[in-house]
Design an enzyme around this catalytic site. Structure first.
Site: not given
Length: 747
Positions: A61, A123, A178-179, A196
């Site tokens: 990414e 982003k 949204a991941d 995270k």
């Protein structure tokens, strides 16, 4: 005089036309005005070639570059991560939007410009893709956007630091990344250090379960789910597997089942950089309360929190972040390599399964329509075969119509870009065909195994020619393909200037279609036009008494043998200097020379410092300084644990043999060397049989066909190589791909 000149090739990409990489101006601020139409997806040449040849690729990414840390640390980390992937034998594909174009695999200048842009770049998640693309903006891709673009390109494995998830307090804010949704609908394996730790790990795991996403941690049974900065959280991982190979098996099963969900692969943070979970939790809570007081929400929360943690932890969180990203890249590369092996061996898996921008389920009949390695071939394929006595030499690869243009006058650079007077000749050729014809002319019982297409004019001519010839053959007919063709432009001395080869059909020849033709062979020769999977199947399925000979064909096609060398050795390879360089560099970059077994094998050869003194004597006696100046011997020694016999074709300077076997018929003289570990090095000068060179095409093929035929008939190595060079010289003096007069060398 040039005896050996291997033919060039045109690589045919399997990436859909609209997705091939467009030329980009080195100034990323300028639009690409060289293209007639705008393509939303651009793949780098390195990534395109890797995907086409089933070389493992790891997506990376770019928000970690644009929003993860400041410049120049962000650029340094990006370079480190790509280097880590390459060092593990995979190809990195950093993904970003540059001037609105979704770019898969960044060049160095693009990576640098993106790093310098920092947070001025967008982003980009799923919702932002169309906007940023339509406005021709720059953007760093989140996990979700990277998954979408990786899937579109056909990349299966993606390495990142940690994924987004359910934010703490999401029961009120509804702030869910949204991941998580993307993982439920886009089939890419995301390799991360879990979620995270600033997020709600428990609720994140619940959402992933609802989305049907497999979550597996690399570790022993009942491993704890990692918490990004901390090696373990208080939550148990839903699944645990102990090796990258087992995880690759799981990913491959997901593909075989036709599921379109992704997989979250959690990698525990390395011990040396892990931060105590309870201490980090307390620090995160303090920072979260501060973010609420400051009114920070949405996509701004994560970068702000990471900045605060960096300050509060006095830099330790950043060091941990860097180490875990590199660790994830390493593990992702291992998984990608194992997955590539499974795909290569599969009986129905296509080379590239990218979907364009639509992530619709791929139909299973699409998979099964693909010609496979050892799988069951389609009953619709028509096989034409001659039957005769069992073949001692079988040549697998291309048969084509060769067109050779020889210029009447010397070519100068100022007359490029226009037509030139020449003489043209057409003949039947193809590397495997030429090898088989030479072998047959030298008296060996030989069979050609190849395929032709049904949609091109040359097909009927090739079939008619083979039917009338005395050459044994098995030809597989394939619908909707064109037969092989080759066009060479030679200078007025007959040396190759440029060539083009359309050999795409050969990538679709499968082991199941030809395996019965290989049973009786003493020697199986294959050229570089067939697929890596077929090379692997031939090599791993042969009997212990059968010998395999690989003719590289061209520099790029030489790399196809890497899949074989990663799991097995081969008996003979016949590269020219350029092909040797390409293979050596690729194996070096792929860490073939780093494992303990390679060192042990190399040490057993007895190549000591005193032997290198002998090499100096050897070089002076042969008069061929390029053997040492170009590192030819050193490169061959590196390859010898993987390839038992290497014959380097030196063009007008003859041939060089390097062998780790006890060979018959190798006489000791001033042009030979022997190590205590039975390694043989011998130089063979060009026999003085050459008059006027006419056509270099086919000389290398003639050499190999003659050489293999004579070995199958019990000739010694010295006589076989000397005679093969004479045969190549005779071909050099005619307009045929193989000079029929080579049979006179037997008298």
């Amino acid at each position: 005089m040039l005896i050996v000149m291997n033919r060039g090739c045109r690589l045919v990409s399997r990436i859909p036309l609209g997705f091939r990489r467009l030329k980009r101006n080195p100034n990323p601020g300028l639009r690409n005005i060289l293209c007639r139409r705008y393509s939303p997806l651009a793949l780098s040449k390195e990534v395109t070639e890797a995907l086409k040849n089933n070389v493992p690729v790891v997506a990376l990414e770019s928000t970690i570059i644009t929003h993860g840390m400041p410049y120049p640390q962000n650029e340094e980390l990006a370079i480190q991560v790509e280097s880590k992937v390459r060092s593990m034998g995979a190809v990195p594909a950093t993904i970003a939007l540059l001037n609105g174009q979704c770019t898969i695999g960044l060049e160095q200048f693009q990576l640098s410009e993106l790093a310098k842009s920092g947070e001025t770049a967008y982003k980009v998640s799923r919702r932002d893709l169309s906007y940023v693309a339509s406005q021709r903006l720059n953007g760093g891709t989140t996990v979700a956007a990277t998954m979408i673009l990786a899937r579109a390109a056909g990349i299966d494995v993606f390495a990142t630091g940690g994924i987004g998830g359910v934010h703490r307090g999401a029961e009120n804010s509804m702030d869910i990344s949204a991941d998580l949704i993307e993982l439920g609908r886009t089939r890419v394996a995301v390799v991360s250090a879990g979620v995270k730790s600033i997020l709600d790990i428990g609720r994140t795991l619940e959402v992933l379960e609802t989305q049907g996403v497999p979550v597996v941690t690399l570790g022993p049974p009942k491993s704890a789910f990692p918490a990004f900065f901390s090696r373990e959280s208080k939550f148990q991982s839903p699944l645990s597997l102990e090796t990258p190979q087992l995880i690759a098996n799981m990913l491959f099963s997901n593909i075989q089942l036709g599921q379109e969900c992704g997989t979250l692969v959690a990698i525990p943070t390395p011990h040396h950089c892990s931060i105590d979970y309870e201490k980090m939790e307390a620090l995160i809570e303090t920072c979260l309360q501060r973010s609420v007081q400051l009114g920070i929400t949405g996509k701004n929360v994560t970068p702000w929190l990471l900045g605060e943690l960096l300050r509060e932890s006095k830099g330790k969180s950043l060091n941990t972040n860097i180490d875990l990203v590199l660790n994830n890249a390493e593990k992702a590369s291992l998984i990608a390599k194992e997955l590539a092996v499974l795909k290569e061996k599969s009986s129905f898996f296509p080379t590239n399964t990218g979907n364009t921008f639509e992530t619709k389920p791929v139909k299973q009949d699409f998979f099964y329509g693909k010609v496979s390695d050892k799988g069951v071939s389609s009953s619709k394929k028509k096989i034409t075969e001659t039957t005769s006595k069992p073949a001692e030499v079988v040549c697998v690869g291309s048969v084509s119509i060769d067109s050779v243009l020889k210029l009447d006058n010397p070519l100068t650079s100022k007359f490029l870009g226009t037509s030139h007077p020449c003489h043209s000749e057409q003949a039947f050729g193809g590397v495997a065909h030429n090898m088989a014809l030479a072998s047959s002319l030298m008296g060996a019982s030989t069979k050609l195994v190849s395929c032709v297409g049904t949609k091109s004019v040359p097909t009927s001519s090739i079939k008619e020619y083979l039917t009338k010839s005395s050459l044994q053959h098995t030809i597989v007919e394939k619908s909707n393909f064109t037969s092989c063709s080759y066009t060479a432009i030679n200078d007025c001395n007959g040396n190759l200037l440029l060539a083009g080869a359309d050999m795409a059909i050969m990538e679709n020849l499968s082991y199941s279609e030809i395996k019965d033709d290989l049973n009786d062979a003493k020697y199986i020769c294959f050229d570089g036009n067939i697929s890596p999977s077929l090379m692997l199947d031939i090599t791993t399925s042969k009997s212990s008494k059968q010998r395999v000979v690989f003719e590289p064909t061209s520099g790029p096609k030489t790399l196809k043998i890497l899949k074989v060398l990663s799991v097995a050795s081969i008996d003979f390879i016949t590269p020219n200097k350029f092909e040797l360089d390409v293979l050596f560099q690729a194996m070096k970059d792929g860490n073939f020379f780093e494992n303990e077994s390679w060192w042990q094998k190399l040490n057993s050869f007895g190549i000591t410092s005193s032997f290198y003194n002998e090499i100096e004597r050897f070089t002076k006696s042969t008069g061929i300084e390029e053997i040492t100046e170009n590192g030819i011997l050193q490169k061959c020694f590196h390859l010898l644990p993987f390839i038992k016999n290497i014959i380097v074709k030196l063009g007008p300077n003859g041939a060089l043999l390097i062998s780790s076997e006890k060979l018959q018929g190798v006489n000791s003289n001033s042009a030979s060397l022997f190590t205590p570990g039975n390694v043989t090095v011998k130089y063979y000068p060009v026999p003085k049989v050459i008059a006027t060179p006419v056509n270099a095409s086919g000389t290398g093929d003639t050499f190999i066909g003659t050489f293999t035929a004579l070995l199958s008939k019990g000739w010694g190595m010295d006589d076989a190589i000397d005679t093969a060079q004479k045969a190549a010289g005779l071909t050099l003096q005619c307009n045929f791909s193989v000079n029929p007069e080579i049979k006179t060398l037997l008298k």
